[in-house]
Design an enzyme around this catalytic site. Structure first.
Site, mmCIF file in Angstrom:
data_model
loop_
_atom_site.group_PDB
_atom_site.id
_atom_site.type_symbol
_atom_site.label_atom_id
_atom_site.label_comp_id
_atom_site.label_asym_id
_atom_site.label_seq_id
_atom_site.Cartn_x
_atom_site.Cartn_y
_atom_site.Cartn_z
ATOM 1 N N HIS A 1 68.634 117.259 -79.573
ATOM 2 C CA HIS A 1 69.670 117.485 -78.558
ATOM 3 C C HIS A 1 70.731 118.446 -79.078
ATOM 4 O O HIS A 1 70.793 118.725 -80.273
ATOM 5 C CB HIS A 1 70.329 116.172 -78.095
ATOM 6 C CG HIS A 1 71.098 115.414 -79.128
ATOM 7 N ND1 HIS A 1 70.536 114.438 -79.917
ATOM 8 C CD2 HIS A 1 72.396 115.488 -79.501
ATOM 9 C CE1 HIS A 1 71.464 113.943 -80.720
ATOM 10 N NE2 HIS A 1 72.589 114.559 -80.497
ATOM 11 N N HIS B 1 77.406 119.880 -82.453
ATOM 12 C CA HIS B 1 76.253 119.807 -83.374
ATOM 13 C C HIS B 1 74.938 120.045 -82.642
ATOM 14 O O HIS B 1 74.861 119.927 -81.414
ATOM 15 C CB HIS B 1 76.208 118.468 -84.116
ATOM 16 C CG HIS B 1 76.069 117.230 -83.285
ATOM 17 N ND1 HIS B 1 77.145 116.506 -82.804
ATOM 18 C CD2 HIS B 1 74.955 116.571 -82.831
ATOM 19 C CE1 HIS B 1 76.708 115.469 -82.126
ATOM 20 N NE2 HIS B 1 75.379 115.480 -82.121
ATOM 21 N N GLU C 1 74.279 116.184 -75.131
ATOM 22 C CA GLU C 1 75.309 115.177 -75.445
ATOM 23 C C GLU C 1 76.660 115.828 -75.248
ATOM 24 O O GLU C 1 76.850 116.992 -75.651
ATOM 25 C CB GLU C 1 75.149 114.716 -76.905
ATOM 26 C CG GLU C 1 76.210 113.723 -77.363
ATOM 27 C CD GLU C 1 76.076 113.338 -78.822
ATOM 28 O OE1 GLU C 1 75.223 113.893 -79.533
ATOM 29 O OE2 GLU C 1 76.832 112.473 -79.261
HETATM 30 C C1 LIG Z 1 75.726 108.877 -80.215
HETATM 31 C C2 LIG Z 1 75.458 108.842 -81.674
HETATM 32 C C3 LIG Z 1 74.944 110.185 -82.204
HETATM 33 C C4 LIG Z 1 76.059 111.216 -82.080
HETATM 34 O O1 LIG Z 1 75.781 112.424 -82.148
HETATM 35 O O2 LIG Z 1 77.228 110.774 -81.998
HETATM 36 C C5 LIG Z 1 73.721 110.625 -81.453
HETATM 37 O O3 LIG Z 1 73.526 111.743 -81.044
HETATM 38 S S1 LIG Z 1 72.574 109.373 -81.172
HETATM 39 C C6 LIG Z 1 71.134 110.239 -80.486
HETATM 40 C C7 LIG Z 1 70.112 109.248 -80.039
HETATM 41 N N1 LIG Z 1 70.465 108.699 -78.734
HETATM 42 C C8 LIG Z 1 70.054 109.302 -77.603
HETATM 43 O O4 LIG Z 1 69.329 110.277 -77.622
HETATM 44 C C9 LIG Z 1 70.534 108.660 -76.318
HETATM 45 C C10 LIG Z 1 70.070 109.453 -75.106
HETATM 46 N N2 LIG Z 1 68.612 109.583 -75.100
HETATM 47 C C11 LIG Z 1 67.841 108.786 -74.310
HETATM 48 O O5 LIG Z 1 68.295 107.935 -73.569
HETATM 49 C C12 LIG Z 1 66.341 109.018 -74.425
HETATM 50 O O6 LIG Z 1 66.068 109.744 -75.606
HETATM 51 C C13 LIG Z 1 65.756 109.808 -73.213
HETATM 52 C C14 LIG Z 1 65.935 108.985 -71.944
HETATM 53 C C15 LIG Z 1 66.418 111.161 -73.085
HETATM 54 C C16 LIG Z 1 64.280 110.031 -73.468
HETATM 55 O O7 LIG Z 1 63.727 108.820 -73.865
HETATM 56 P P1 LIG Z 1 62.128 108.699 -73.946
HETATM 57 O O8 LIG Z 1 61.546 109.847 -74.695
HETATM 58 O O9 LIG Z 1 61.806 107.332 -74.427
HETATM 59 O O10 LIG Z 1 61.804 108.751 -72.402
HETATM 60 P P2 LIG Z 1 60.620 109.422 -71.640
HETATM 61 O O11 LIG Z 1 59.403 109.457 -72.501
HETATM 62 O O12 LIG Z 1 60.569 108.761 -70.318
HETATM 63 O O13 LIG Z 1 61.140 110.944 -71.463
HETATM 64 C C17 LIG Z 1 61.505 111.389 -70.171
HETATM 65 C C18 LIG Z 1 61.208 112.871 -70.148
HETATM 66 O O14 LIG Z 1 62.182 113.526 -70.963
HETATM 67 C C19 LIG Z 1 61.521 114.239 -71.991
HETATM 68 N N3 LIG Z 1 62.358 114.117 -73.183
HETATM 69 C C20 LIG Z 1 62.605 113.008 -73.886
HETATM 70 N N4 LIG Z 1 63.435 113.262 -74.914
HETATM 71 C C21 LIG Z 1 63.706 114.580 -74.849
HETATM 72 C C22 LIG Z 1 64.492 115.470 -75.633
HETATM 73 N N5 LIG Z 1 65.170 115.016 -76.709
HETATM 74 N N6 LIG Z 1 64.552 116.772 -75.291
HETATM 75 C C23 LIG Z 1 63.858 117.219 -74.213
HETATM 76 N N7 LIG Z 1 63.076 116.436 -73.405
HETATM 77 C C24 LIG Z 1 63.017 115.132 -73.733
HETATM 78 C C25 LIG Z 1 60.175 113.603 -72.163
HETATM 79 O O15 LIG Z 1 59.263 114.522 -72.720
HETATM 80 C C26 LIG Z 1 59.853 113.239 -70.734
HETATM 81 O O16 LIG Z 1 59.427 114.396 -70.073
HETATM 82 P P3 LIG Z 1 58.060 114.364 -69.211
HETATM 83 O O17 LIG Z 1 57.847 115.776 -68.776
HETATM 84 O O18 LIG Z 1 58.348 113.381 -68.093
HETATM 85 O O19 LIG Z 1 57.008 113.845 -70.167
HETATM 86 CO CO LIG Z 2 74.357 113.676 -81.424
#
Ligand SMILES: CC[C@H](C(=O)O)C(=O)SCCNC(=O)CCNC(=O)[C@H](O)C(C)(C)COP(=O)(O)OP(=O)(O)OC[C@H]1O[C@@H](n2cnc3c(N)ncnc32)[C@H](O)[C@@H]1OP(=O)(O)O
Ligand SMILES: [Co+2]
Length: 134
Positions: free
Chosen positions: A79, A7, A130
């Site tokens: 993602h 997805h 993912e």
């Molecule tokens: C699992 C159930 C369901 C499924 O399909 O089965 C799902 O998919 S659930 C989806 C929701 N869960 C998750 O996304 C879990 C993994 N994600 C995370 O742990 C966080 O989203 C994380 C760590 C990737 C980012 O969290 P956050 O934005 O709070 O952290 P930062 O602000 O420190 O970001 C660090 C850095 O990464 C960039 N960033 C954040 N999110 C994304 C993204 N989705 N795509 C691309 N880049 C991303 C953010 O801009 C920061 O970059 P920087 O240059 O340092 O500013």
């Molecule tokens: Co997902």
């Protein structure tokens, strides 16, 4: 190692409105919302002939997508999810290559009831990946 594209996920502020947009304006088949407390999101899946679209709305105070929506107030692609035949072997290969697995390195159960892992976006061209056990 990578299998099918399972997805593409889009983060939205209002999953009901986004579901109506896909169901009504785009004529898509949209599932009912499912609250995934342990993941901090409410999800719906849009079934396409060759893959799915996952709509994500933040759920709870600690949703992992809250900051993403602060940065992207209109929502956006959050993602991509690839299937792998053996998620533990994939994890070990990725960790050995220096990639960061987010959270616990033990897979969690995803929205499809299968093990999933997430890889840090900064390690993969700014794309949150993912992996889901096929
Ligand atoms: C699992 C159930 C369901 C499924 O399909 O089965 C799902 O998919 S659930 C989806 C929701 N869960 C998750 O996304 C879990 C993994 N994600 C995370 O742990 C966080 O989203 C994380 C760590 C990737 C980012 O969290 P956050 O934005 O709070 O952290 P930062 O602000 O420190 O970001 C660090 C850095 O990464 C960039 N960033 C954040 N999110 C994304 C993204 N989705 N795509 C691309 N880049 C991303 C953010 O801009 C920061 O970059 P920087 O240059 O340092 O500013
Ligand atoms: Co997902």
């Amino acid at each position: 190692m990578l299998g099918r594209l399972n997805h593409v996920a889009i983060a939205v502020r209002d999953i009901a409105a986004a579901s109506n947009l896909y169901r009504g304006t785009l004529g898509a088949q949209v599932s009912e919302p499912e609250a995934l407390e342990e993941h901090g999101v409410t999800v719906v899946f849009i079934t396409l002939p060759n893959t799915k679209i996952e709509l994500l709305e933040p759920l709870g105070a600690d949703s992992p997508i809250a900051k993403f929506l602060e940065r992207n107030p209109d929502g956006g692609i959050h993602h991509v999810c690839y299937e792998v035949d053996d998620i533990l072997a994939a994890r070990d290969r990725l960790v050995n290559s220096g990639a960061r697995v987010l959270g616990s390195s033990e897979p969690k159960t995803g929205a499809h009831g299968k093990p999933v892992l997430f890889l840090h976006p900064k390690d993969f061209n700014g794309t949150l990946i993912e992996l889901e056990q096929a």
